[in-house]
Design an enzyme around this catalytic site. Structure first.
Site, short mmCIF file in Angstrom:
data_model
loop_
_atom_site.label_atom_id
_atom_site.label_comp_id
_atom_site.label_asym_id
_atom_site.label_seq_id
_atom_site.Cartn_x
_atom_site.Cartn_y
_atom_site.Cartn_z
N GLN A 187 0.84 -1.22 0.06
CA GLN A 187 -0.11 0.01 -0.04
C GLN A 187 0.77 1.28 0.01
OE1 GLN A 187 -0.52 -2.74 1.85
NE2 GLN A 187 -2.76 -2.74 2.35
N ASP A 228 -6.13 1.03 12.81
CA ASP A 228 -7.49 0.40 12.41
C ASP A 228 -8.37 0.41 13.71
OD1 ASP A 228 -5.31 -0.49 10.37
OD2 ASP A 228 -7.33 -0.75 9.41
C1 LIG Z 1 -6.51 5.74 7.08
S1 LIG Z 1 -6.32 4.12 6.82
C2 LIG Z 1 -6.29 3.23 8.36
C3 LIG Z 1 -5.46 2.09 8.09
O1 LIG Z 1 -6.02 1.04 7.17
C4 LIG Z 1 -4.90 0.35 6.46
O2 LIG Z 1 -5.28 -0.93 6.39
P1 LIG Z 1 -5.74 -1.62 5.03
O3 LIG Z 1 -4.88 -1.25 3.85
O4 LIG Z 1 -5.56 -3.16 5.05
O5 LIG Z 1 -7.16 -1.28 4.78
C5 LIG Z 1 -3.77 0.43 7.17
O6 LIG Z 1 -3.79 -0.33 8.26
C6 LIG Z 1 -3.99 2.10 7.48
O7 LIG Z 1 -3.15 2.45 8.41
#
Ligand SMILES: CSC[C@H]1O[C@H](OP(=O)(O)O)[C@H](O)[C@@H]1O
Length: 341
Positions: A187, A228
């Protein structure tokens, strides 16, 4: 329902669309979503991702279905099914809880639509507040390290941790960002790099295992990450690899900040050990390509451990940057977060 436009989610002309984040940055593909099964697939495969955004996407779908005349019982089931899609990010549960309350109203269609629109617009404002509070912690010339993606792609606004970085760059004009690529789904390398280029913020992409030597060399001034779920005692769950950074930052005496809206705080979860961590499929770690799904690099039958998140204890955190302000470790360990809820 009125038109609502965000970087990777939009409701326009009574149509809900999601920008496929799994294909970014090299392909920009929007998917129309008008049923629960397709929203669940989009969330499960991180085509729509980011703790705030998955809650907002699910909420807009339920509102759309309500306006299309879905029966009350079916709406209740839709809320349950969407809530069950990913267990760690509390924003999804927060949004679905708001919709359950709306569903109990006499004019539940209007109530659900109003709740979904409010959640979306509130998120924009929450991002601005977090960014304002967090940017005040950044000094001119800072080298900031961040993990995963927490920008406009993951929210309805400018983001959480990346929103702080964006606002700090607007204020100082001379910051630099170390971007953890964030294995296994990258990501950071795919989405944070994409956003920083769009915003013309100078950055350097690194593999996750390079952060330690950069800290040892004094090249990291501060670390900002998203969350999260934040437990009542201040422990928090975030993308796997966050705990690594917190331990390293503690060893190297580097300020480590978590940035999240107050709605990410879950006071019903006492501590980090009580946060359910989503386990994901082995293909993400092995790497899969081709039509037969053969592994890219690991042996096809490799045993794999693939937790999507890890937990960072409050004792390793310098500050919690929320939309309501910045709270230091002494305040949080004294129970301040519980007072905020
Ligand atoms: C503002 S996004 C918060 C949090 O969500 C992401 O997880 P994912 O890519 O698996 O949805 C990531 O942990 C971010 O820090």
């Amino acid at each position: 329902m009125q038109d609502l436009i965000a970087s990777s989610l939009k409701y326009q002309n009574n149509t809900l669309s999601v920008l496929d984040q799994y294909l970014l940055p090299h392909q920009q593909v929007w998917h129309v979503c008008d049923d629960v099964a397709s929203m669940r697939e989009l969330i499960l495969n991180l085509k729509i991702r980011g703790a705030p955004l998955i809650g907002l996407g699910a909420s807009l779908l339920v509102a759309h279905l309500a306006e299309q005349g879905m029966a009350k019982a079916a709406l209740a089931q839709a809320i349950d099914d969407l809530e069950a899609t990913r267990p760690t990010a509390v924003n999804l549960m927060h949004c679905m809880a708001k919709l359950r309350i709306a569903l109990q109203q006499d004019d539940y269609v209007m109530a659900i639509v109003s709740a979904a629109v409010s959640l979306f617009n509130e998120d924009i404002a929450l991002c601005e507040s977090m960014a304002k509070h967090g940017a005040a912690l950044v000094n001119s010339g800072d080298n900031i390290l961040t993990h995963c993606n927490t920008g406009a792609l993951a929210t309805a606004g400018i983001g959480t941790a990346l929103g702080v970085i964006y606002k700090a760059q607007q204020r100082h004009g001379d910051i630099h960002v170390w971007v953890d690529e964030t294995r296994p789904l990258l990501q950071g390398g795919r989405l944070t790099a994409f956003e920083l280029e769009r915003w013309q913020v100078p950055y350097t992409l690194i593999c996750d295992n390079m952060a330690a030597s950069l800290m040892a060399a004094g090249k990291v001034d501060k670390i900002f990450v998203g969350a999260d779920r934040i437990a009542a005692n201040g422990d928090f769950a975030n993308k796997v690899g966050t705990y690594n950074l917190a331990v390293l930052a503690h060893f190297h005496n580097i300020p480590f900040y978590v940035v999240a809206p107050l709605t990410t705080l879950d006071v019903s979860t006492a501590c980090g050990a009580d946060i359910e961590i989503e386990q994901r499929n082995s293909a993400e770690v092995r790497g899969v390509s081709g039509s037969f799904g053969e592994a890219l690099w690991a042996p096809t039958n490799a045993q794999v451990y693939n937790p999507a998140f890890d937990v960072t204890p409050a004792k390793l955190i310098t500050g919690w940057v929320l939309d309501t302000g910045v709270y230091d470790q002494q305040q949080v360990l004294a129970g301040k977060l519980k007072d905020l809820n």
